[in-house]
Design a protein around this motif. Structure first.
Motif, mmCIF file in Angstrom:
data_model
loop_
_atom_site.group_PDB
_atom_site.id
_atom_site.type_symbol
_atom_site.label_atom_id
_atom_site.label_comp_id
_atom_site.label_asym_id
_atom_site.label_seq_id
_atom_site.Cartn_x
_atom_site.Cartn_y
_atom_site.Cartn_z
ATOM 1 N N LEU A 1 -7.321 -3.564 -47.860
ATOM 2 C CA LEU A 1 -7.593 -2.473 -48.805
ATOM 3 C C LEU A 1 -6.283 -1.887 -49.313
ATOM 4 O O LEU A 1 -5.993 -0.700 -49.167
ATOM 5 N N ALA B 1 -13.930 -4.307 -46.772
ATOM 6 C CA ALA B 1 -12.559 -4.753 -47.032
ATOM 7 C C ALA B 1 -12.525 -6.111 -47.718
ATOM 8 O O ALA B 1 -11.674 -6.359 -48.580
ATOM 9 N N LEU C 1 -5.976 1.364 -51.447
ATOM 10 C CA LEU C 1 -6.585 2.581 -50.926
ATOM 11 C C LEU C 1 -5.601 3.757 -50.944
ATOM 12 O O LEU C 1 -4.481 3.655 -50.469
#
Length: 407
Positions: free
Chosen positions: A136, A110, A139
């Motif tokens: 993140l 991360a 994502l």
């Protein structure tokens, strides 16, 4: 739907290569495996597949001549306890597979690769996600099944670009209502955990969700499903539900599995043609149903109906008008007779399970089901000494063939 137990990864072609070039590369004769017996690494301009390369996989990454172009990296099954430092030099990385290793955390991922769009950490002994996962923010796909997770941090629900979240086979006890912040979700797998409920409102706003898996939990109650207008597949089997959740209109929903719960009734007005015009499979076996609503029998595309292992003694006449049915399971109930109208299903019905009921005879019209390929009447007290019953029984045996299961 969901690939709960199996997950395949394909690294098909490089960013700079043409399709024809990629096909040519894939058709080259296989070279001999390295002396070590490890699978030979595969790389191209965008993808580097180093699965099963062992703990020294970092050196293999460093040897690549395309570090500045790699967008996909597979280092699964390498027996590593930490992500190799060489991964942090991959400046264009967006797709990372570190599944089936010995990682105990993903903080470094991360912190050092916050631009990831795809992360697979399946089958690692993570135990928990730290708040760092909230970094993140790009994502879109997170696979974290079989990671010994017991909880999910609030920071996970800041990942509002997520479209696919798989937390299958963990030990998660609770999911907060903030789940509803993941409004881009298309697939959500929370199956095989220790959930007893989802909080009220936790599914509100998930209007893009296509597939929801909650099977193999301990769920007693669920929030409203009315916002799930894009739902295609719903797996709620093997829980402890005593009643249905609040459904609404689900125009593209094709498959619902509610078997192995404790549902005592299906109210009128739930499974209607207006609410579920695309429903093809409805599984209600292994509940406590004593009746079936008539409007369920008016679903225009229903092909599979499973009602086995309930407390049914009769079925609505309208059921025998569902001429789209290919599969009907009414085994392990309390039926003493089967309606003559069963022949109405002759055009499409290929599977009929009647096992473990109280039938002493078979209707004369049952021999009109000439498309049957699977049939069971095991455990019924059929009176085969009666000539008519015996003739129908033997006629079915001839029609069905090897998948006929008799008394």
């Amino acid at each position: 739907f969901f690939s709960d137990l199996l997950h395949l990864f394909f690294f098909k072609m490089g960013c700079g290569g043409s399709t024809a070039a990629s096909v040519e590369q894939n058709n080259k004769p296989e070279s001999k495996p390295p002396a070590s017996g490890k699978k030979e690494a595969k790389s191209d301009e965008c993808a580097l597949d180093l699965a099963e390369q062992g703990p020294s996989v970092g050196a293999a990454i460093a040897e690549s001549k395309q570090l500045d172009k790699i967008t996909k990296l597979n280092i699964s099954k390498c027996e590593v306890e930490q992500v190799p430092n060489e991964v942090w030099s991959l400046s264009k990385l967006v797709h990372l597979d570190v599944g089936e290793n010995q990682l105990t955390g993903i903080d470094d991922i991360a912190e050092k690769q916050p631009g990831l769009q795809y992360l697979d950490v399946r089958d690692n002994p993570l135990g928990t996600f730290s708040p760092a996962i909230g970094k993140l923010t790009q994502l879109e796909t997170l696979y974290a099944y079989k990671c010994q997770l017991t909880a999910v941090p609030p920071e996970l629900f800041k990942l509002t670009n997520l479209t696919d979240l798989n937390l299958f086979n963990n030990a998660i006890v609770k999911v907060p209502a903030e789940l509803n912040q993941l409004t881009a979700l298309k697939e959500l797998n929370l199956a095989s955990n220790k959930l007893m409920q989802l909080p009220a409102g936790s599914l509100d706003g998930l209007k893009s969700l296509r597939r929801l898996a909650l099977f193999w939990n301990r769920v007693l109650r669920l929030p409203s499903f009315t916002d799930l207008v894009a739902l295609e597949e719903l797996q709620l089997n093997s829980n402890q539900l005593q009643e249905l959740p609040a459904f609404g209109a689900h125009p593209v929903c094709a498959d619902i599995n509610l078997q192995k719960n404790q549902i005592a009734s299906v109210p009128e007005g739930v499974f209607t043609a207006a609410n579920f015009p695309a429903l093809t499979a409805l599984e209600l076996s292994s509940n406590k149903l004593t009746s079936i609503p008539v409007d369920l029998c008016q679903l225009p595309k229903l092909q599979k109906l499973s009602l086995g292992a309930n407390e049914l003694t009769e079925l609505p006449d309208a059921l025998w008008e569902i001429k789209t049915l290919t599969f009907l399971n009414i085994a392990t109930n309390h039926f003493e007779t089967l309606s003559d109208s069963v022949s109405n299903l002759k055009e499409n019905l290929v599977t009929l399970f009647l096992a473990e009921n109280k039938m002493t005879t078979l209707p004369a019209t049952i021999v009109e089901l000439t498309n049957l390929t699977r049939f069971s009447c095991k455990g019924n007290p059929l009176n085969l000494k009666d000539p008519d019953t015996n003739d129908r029984y033997n006629a079915l045996k001839t029609i069905v063939g090897s998948k006929f299961v008799g008394v």
